[in-house]
Write a protein that holds these residues in place. Structure first.
Motif, mmCIF file in Angstrom:
data_model
loop_
_atom_site.group_PDB
_atom_site.id
_atom_site.type_symbol
_atom_site.label_atom_id
_atom_site.label_comp_id
_atom_site.label_asym_id
_atom_site.label_seq_id
_atom_site.Cartn_x
_atom_site.Cartn_y
_atom_site.Cartn_z
ATOM 1 N N ARG A 212 -6.367 -15.487 16.118
ATOM 2 C CA ARG A 212 -4.932 -15.764 15.973
ATOM 3 C C ARG A 212 -4.344 -16.523 17.149
ATOM 4 O O ARG A 212 -3.217 -16.988 17.072
ATOM 5 C CB ARG A 212 -4.186 -14.452 15.707
ATOM 6 C CG ARG A 212 -4.688 -13.818 14.423
ATOM 7 C CD ARG A 212 -3.960 -12.571 14.061
ATOM 8 N NE ARG A 212 -2.748 -12.866 13.323
ATOM 9 C CZ ARG A 212 -1.965 -11.942 12.813
ATOM 10 N NH1 ARG A 212 -2.252 -10.667 12.985
ATOM 11 N NH2 ARG A 212 -0.884 -12.262 12.144
ATOM 12 N N SER A 215 -3.885 -19.916 15.454
ATOM 13 C CA SER A 215 -3.393 -20.014 14.080
ATOM 14 C C SER A 215 -2.167 -20.914 13.956
ATOM 15 O O SER A 215 -1.952 -21.521 12.905
ATOM 16 C CB SER A 215 -3.047 -18.632 13.533
ATOM 17 O OG SER A 215 -4.201 -17.825 13.476
ATOM 18 N N TYR A 216 -1.356 -20.992 14.987
ATOM 19 C CA TYR A 216 -0.085 -21.704 14.842
ATOM 20 C C TYR A 216 0.173 -22.649 16.016
ATOM 21 O O TYR A 216 1.316 -22.905 16.357
ATOM 22 C CB TYR A 216 1.059 -20.696 14.673
ATOM 23 C CG TYR A 216 0.893 -19.864 13.414
ATOM 24 C CD1 TYR A 216 1.254 -20.372 12.181
ATOM 25 C CD2 TYR A 216 0.323 -18.587 13.472
ATOM 26 C CE1 TYR A 216 1.069 -19.627 11.015
ATOM 27 C CE2 TYR A 216 0.134 -17.844 12.314
ATOM 28 C CZ TYR A 216 0.507 -18.363 11.090
ATOM 29 O OH TYR A 216 0.315 -17.642 9.943
ATOM 30 N N TYR A 218 -0.292 -26.420 17.619
ATOM 31 C CA TYR A 218 -0.653 -27.816 17.399
ATOM 32 C C TYR A 218 -1.411 -28.297 18.631
ATOM 33 O O TYR A 218 -0.910 -28.179 19.757
ATOM 34 C CB TYR A 218 0.593 -28.689 17.187
ATOM 35 C CG TYR A 218 0.229 -30.147 17.078
ATOM 36 C CD1 TYR A 218 -0.179 -30.691 15.868
ATOM 37 C CD2 TYR A 218 0.232 -30.969 18.207
ATOM 38 C CE1 TYR A 218 -0.573 -32.005 15.771
ATOM 39 C CE2 TYR A 218 -0.161 -32.295 18.115
ATOM 40 C CZ TYR A 218 -0.561 -32.804 16.895
ATOM 41 O OH TYR A 218 -0.968 -34.108 16.808
ATOM 42 N N TRP A 232 6.034 -29.521 13.508
ATOM 43 C CA TRP A 232 4.759 -28.808 13.588
ATOM 44 C C TRP A 232 4.452 -28.254 14.980
ATOM 45 O O TRP A 232 3.486 -27.520 15.145
ATOM 46 C CB TRP A 232 3.619 -29.775 13.202
ATOM 47 C CG TRP A 232 3.691 -31.057 14.000
ATOM 48 C CD1 TRP A 232 3.184 -31.283 15.238
ATOM 49 C CD2 TRP A 232 4.358 -32.263 13.633
ATOM 50 N NE1 TRP A 232 3.487 -32.548 15.684
ATOM 51 C CE2 TRP A 232 4.205 -33.176 14.708
ATOM 52 C CE3 TRP A 232 5.073 -32.662 12.504
ATOM 53 C CZ2 TRP A 232 4.738 -34.469 14.673
ATOM 54 C CZ3 TRP A 232 5.591 -33.952 12.479
ATOM 55 C CH2 TRP A 232 5.424 -34.833 13.545
ATOM 56 N N SER A 237 6.815 -20.942 12.056
ATOM 57 C CA SER A 237 5.752 -21.512 11.219
ATOM 58 C C SER A 237 6.196 -21.526 9.763
ATOM 59 O O SER A 237 7.134 -20.831 9.382
ATOM 60 C CB SER A 237 4.469 -20.697 11.368
ATOM 61 O OG SER A 237 4.683 -19.367 10.920
ATOM 62 N N SER A 242 4.935 -16.652 12.320
ATOM 63 C CA SER A 242 4.736 -16.902 13.747
ATOM 64 C C SER A 242 5.621 -18.063 14.180
ATOM 65 O O SER A 242 6.466 -18.532 13.419
ATOM 66 C CB SER A 242 3.254 -17.205 14.009
ATOM 67 O OG SER A 242 3.000 -17.251 15.390
ATOM 68 N N GLU A 243 5.394 -18.520 15.412
ATOM 69 C CA GLU A 243 6.117 -19.673 15.951
ATOM 70 C C GLU A 243 5.106 -20.768 16.250
ATOM 71 O O GLU A 243 4.019 -20.492 16.771
ATOM 72 C CB GLU A 243 6.820 -19.284 17.266
ATOM 73 C CG GLU A 243 7.986 -18.343 17.118
ATOM 74 C CD GLU A 243 9.251 -19.043 16.615
ATOM 75 O OE1 GLU A 243 9.546 -20.158 17.102
ATOM 76 O OE2 GLU A 243 9.915 -18.475 15.726
ATOM 77 N N PHE A 244 5.480 -21.986 15.945
ATOM 78 C CA PHE A 244 4.626 -23.116 16.323
ATOM 79 C C PHE A 244 4.709 -23.353 17.826
ATOM 80 O O PHE A 244 5.779 -23.202 18.435
ATOM 81 C CB PHE A 244 5.092 -24.407 15.639
ATOM 82 C CG PHE A 244 4.775 -24.488 14.179
ATOM 83 C CD1 PHE A 244 3.506 -24.203 13.693
ATOM 84 C CD2 PHE A 244 5.754 -24.915 13.273
ATOM 85 C CE1 PHE A 244 3.214 -24.324 12.333
ATOM 86 C CE2 PHE A 244 5.471 -25.028 11.921
ATOM 87 C CZ PHE A 244 4.199 -24.734 11.451
#
Ligand SMILES: [Fe+2]
Length: 292
Positions: A212, A215-216, A218, A232, A237, A242-244
């Motif tokens: 994880r 997972s989010y 970039y 992104w 997200s 979650s948060e990017f």
């Protein structure tokens, strides 16, 4: 079981036959963006559909409609070929420059089908079933279908803009409208499946089992360390879980290191043993040392 009544779904009319446009229409039959693709895609998604039966039924109905679109386009190709020149002399006498239409049309419309459509694209490449996506995951398939209808509509719009034949424009305006509905239809199915809450696909895999930390985020791969910022790279997200974030990607593993080639594997001598060719020796030893 399939039924037909032998009639077209929508009228196909060609006022000025154009054998070059017949070739262009082939893309909408057997091209990546074409009707064979969506017909087969929806068909195989339906054949493999597990779970609520309404999705299978919906897919089968639309697959059948797409078969009708192949029929319409194949008819349009044949009608556009009705005045096609059948001999080089015919073409040259009609055009002082010579060979204009013949050079632009698909010769196989003359040589292989007797002025009829082919299950091929505009370059004569036979339809490739690799473009048929049927994953067994209903959500993944719905997203693939939106893409198929989007690229199909792009193609239909280009064909619409390419012709000034009123009959062809009328037929294409119908096909473009159906592509509009089908984009809407697959998106509606995605919404019914939970929309963003259906993510990540497959939602049946516990996210505790994925790493994880990644997972989010970039990951930027620019040598200057910059990150293309956008929706992104910051904010919540898409699945709301979650948060990017954005960060520069760093190598987390070492250099890959493989064992020497097996003696009976058909490799060069220097690949097989450490005492092989000079240049090869250093590489193999280096790899082994790094691994140790
Ligand atoms: Fe279609």
């Amino acid at each position: 079981m399939f039924y037909t009544d032998g009639k077209l779904q929508y009228p196909v009319r060609v006022e000025k036959p154009d054998p070059v446009f017949a070739r262009a229409l082939q893309q909408a039959i057997g091209g990546v963006e074409g009707e064979i693709r969506v017909a087969m895609q929806y068909m195989f998604q339906a054949f493999g559909a597990r779970g609520p039966v309404k999705y299978r039924d919906m897919l089968l109905n639309t697959a059948t409609e797409e078969l009708g679109h192949i029929e319409m386009l194949a008819t349009a190709v044949a009608l556009n070929l009705e005045n096609a020149p059948l001999s080089l002399q015919e073409e040259i006498s009609a055009d002082a420059v010579g060979g204009g239409v013949l050079n632009g049309m698909d010769f196989r419309h003359l040589l292989s089908t007797g002025l009829a459509a082919l299950p091929a694209d505009a370059n004569g490449v036979p339809f490739c079933a690799s473009h048929v996506y049927a994953s067994g995951n209903i959500a993944a398939d719905m997203y693939a279908n939106v893409t198929a209808e989007a690229s199909g509509r792009v193609l239909a719009v280009r064909l619409y803009n390419m012709t000034d034949d009123p009959g062809m424009k009328d037929m294409l305006s119908f096909l473009i409208a159906r592509d509009t509905m089908h984009q809407q239809q697959w998106l509606a199915a995605i919404e019914e499946l939970g929309g963003a809450a259906a993510l990540p696909i497959p939602d049946s895999f516990p996210q505790e089992q994925e790493n994880r930390d990644f997972s989010y985020v970039y990951l930027g791969h620019m040598t200057d360390g910059t990150i293309p910022e956008g929706r992104w790279s910051s904010g919540p997200s898409m699945d709301g879980r979650s948060e990017f974030t954005g960060q520069v990607s760093k190598p987390l593993g070492g250099e890959p290191s493989l064992a020497p080639a097996r003696p009976d594997g058909g490799a060069q001598t220097g690949q097989v043993s450490k005492s092989g060719m000079g240049g090869m020796l250093g590489q193999v030893e280096g790899a082994i040392e790094r691994r140790l």
